[in-house]
Motif scaffolding. Structure first.
Motif, short mmCIF file in Angstrom:
data_model
loop_
_atom_site.label_atom_id
_atom_site.label_comp_id
_atom_site.label_asym_id
_atom_site.label_seq_id
_atom_site.Cartn_x
_atom_site.Cartn_y
_atom_site.Cartn_z
N VAL A 50 -70.56 -60.09 -4.89
CA VAL A 50 -69.83 -58.84 -4.65
C VAL A 50 -68.45 -59.21 -4.11
O VAL A 50 -68.27 -60.27 -3.49
N PRO A 51 -67.45 -58.36 -4.30
CA PRO A 51 -66.09 -58.71 -3.88
C PRO A 51 -65.88 -58.66 -2.37
O PRO A 51 -64.92 -59.25 -1.85
N HIS A 52 -66.76 -57.98 -1.65
CA HIS A 52 -66.57 -57.84 -0.20
C HIS A 52 -66.69 -59.19 0.50
O HIS A 52 -67.55 -60.00 0.17
N ARG A 53 -65.85 -59.43 1.50
CA ARG A 53 -65.96 -60.65 2.30
C ARG A 53 -66.82 -60.36 3.53
O ARG A 53 -66.59 -59.40 4.25
N PHE A 54 -67.80 -61.24 3.76
CA PHE A 54 -68.70 -61.09 4.89
C PHE A 54 -68.35 -62.08 5.99
O PHE A 54 -67.75 -63.13 5.73
N ASP A 55 -68.77 -61.76 7.21
CA ASP A 55 -68.64 -62.72 8.32
C ASP A 55 -69.69 -63.81 8.19
O ASP A 55 -69.44 -64.97 8.54
N VAL A 56 -70.88 -63.43 7.73
CA VAL A 56 -72.01 -64.35 7.61
C VAL A 56 -72.65 -64.16 6.24
O VAL A 56 -72.91 -63.03 5.82
N VAL A 57 -72.91 -65.27 5.56
CA VAL A 57 -73.66 -65.26 4.30
C VAL A 57 -74.93 -66.08 4.53
O VAL A 57 -74.85 -67.27 4.83
N LEU A 58 -76.09 -65.42 4.40
CA LEU A 58 -77.35 -66.03 4.82
C LEU A 58 -78.30 -66.14 3.63
O LEU A 58 -78.68 -65.14 3.02
N PHE A 59 -78.67 -67.40 3.31
CA PHE A 59 -79.63 -67.66 2.25
C PHE A 59 -81.03 -67.79 2.85
O PHE A 59 -81.26 -68.60 3.74
N LEU A 60 -81.94 -66.99 2.33
CA LEU A 60 -83.29 -66.86 2.88
C LEU A 60 -84.27 -67.83 2.22
O LEU A 60 -83.97 -68.41 1.18
N PRO A 61 -85.47 -67.97 2.78
CA PRO A 61 -86.49 -68.81 2.14
C PRO A 61 -86.87 -68.26 0.77
O PRO A 61 -86.71 -67.08 0.49
N SER A 62 -87.37 -69.14 -0.06
CA SER A 62 -87.84 -68.75 -1.39
C SER A 62 -89.29 -69.15 -1.55
O SER A 62 -89.65 -70.30 -1.29
N LEU A 63 -90.11 -68.21 -1.96
CA LEU A 63 -91.51 -68.52 -2.26
C LEU A 63 -91.70 -68.85 -3.73
O LEU A 63 -92.79 -69.22 -4.15
N GLY A 64 -90.63 -68.74 -4.51
CA GLY A 64 -90.73 -68.99 -5.94
C GLY A 64 -90.14 -70.31 -6.38
O GLY A 64 -89.96 -70.55 -7.57
#
Length: 302
Positions: A50-64
């Motif tokens: 998405v074009p919006h800039r975030f303060d934090v970008v968080l990648f979560l666990p994956s069960l797949g």
């Protein structure tokens, strides 16, 4: 506490196979924080760039089994967010996405301890510290196992509202805000699928002979190998020196006795191969991060 004029904007990245429990749990955790400090954290689920800039970008666990790739749109987007000043965060296998984004070279990082070998092979330039639950390296923050989203969530709450807000949220959710390490939970599961029959014979022999005084020469004799050949092949097969392997095996056996029996700690040390109680205490704490007594209090099976 006053409403924050500059809320912390957090992108919760929903990669393929994302652990929904972590995504929803963090959403709830931040909602609780906003009860005590309205508007302090704004969390948004992100399924695609998405074009919006975030303060934090968080990648979560994956069960797949999702690991990302350098050309994946979400990895490219995370790299661009980082260049614009966003702090990149991950939980468990989410660290693979940070690696795919190309931001982990020479950086301290953690992930689930069971992913250590895979992660080291994929990102050898990263400084992996799998014994840690959370590593704050300023603009890169990584958390360890599947449930370490709680630790990372509380960390971000602290960034948004300070320690008082962390205390309020932790008390409300009945969670311990600090003091954990992955090595408290890590188990010793040595590689037995390496295909070296001589070394596998030694591993099997050690399962019942670990309480005895065991030297590398004894193991080499079981393998029917010269000392030099044994050391080379043992390390190639298990990733450990014979002495390190033996120590880890003994401590793993001690963990089981502490969990399942009321046997005194000193007797357990002797039973797994330590004639010196002080040596057992030192090695146990070095490997697990806690004393044997603390381990029993936390993990004993009622």
């Amino acid at each position: 506490m006053q409403d924050s004029p500059n809320p912390l904007s957090v992108a919760l990245v929903a990669t393929p196979g994302v652990q929904e429990a972590a995504l929803l749990g963090l959403t709830d955790l931040f909602a609780v924080a906003n009860r005590f400090a309205p508007g302090r954290i704004v969390a948004t689920r992100v399924d695609q760039p998405v074009p919006h800039r975030f303060d934090v970008v968080l990648f979560l666990p994956s069960l797949g089994g999702s690991r990302g790739a350098p050309d994946h749109p979400l990895a490219l987007w995370a790299r661009d967010q980082h260049r614009q000043g966003a702090r990149l965060c991950s939980v468990c296998a989410g660290a693979f996405w940070l690696g795919a984004a190309g931001v982990l070279d020479r950086r301290p990082v953690t992930t689930h301890w069971a992913l250590e070998d895979e992660f080291r092979a994929a990102f050898p330039a990263a400084r992996l510290e799998p014994e840690q639950i959370l590593i704050d390296d300023h603009d890169i923050v990584t958390a360890g196992g599947l449930m370490a989203w709680i630790d990372l969530g509380l960390f971000l709450v602290g960034q948004a509202g300070g320690p008082a807000l962390v205390s309020q949220v932790a008390r409300h959710l009945l969670v311990d805000p600090s003091g954990r390490e992955q090595r408290n939970y890590r188990t010793f599961r040595p590689n037995r699928g390496h295909g070296d029959a001589a070394i596998l014979a030694v591993q099997t022999w050690l399962e019942t002979h670990h309480p005895q005084p065991v030297l590398a020469e004894d193991m080499a004799a079981v393998a029917a190998l010269s000392g030099r050949s044994f050391l080379r092949r043992f390390r190639a097969a298990t990733g450990l020196t014979p002495s390190a392997y033996l120590q880890n095996l003994r401590i793993e056996k001690a963990r089981g006795l502490l969990e399942r029996t009321p046997t005194p700690v000193a007797e357990i040390g002797w039973a797994v191969g330590y004639a010196d109680a002080a040596a057992f205490a030192r090695v146990f704490r070095q490997i697990t991060g806690v004393t044997a007594g603390d381990y029993r209090r936390r993990f004993a099976i009622a």
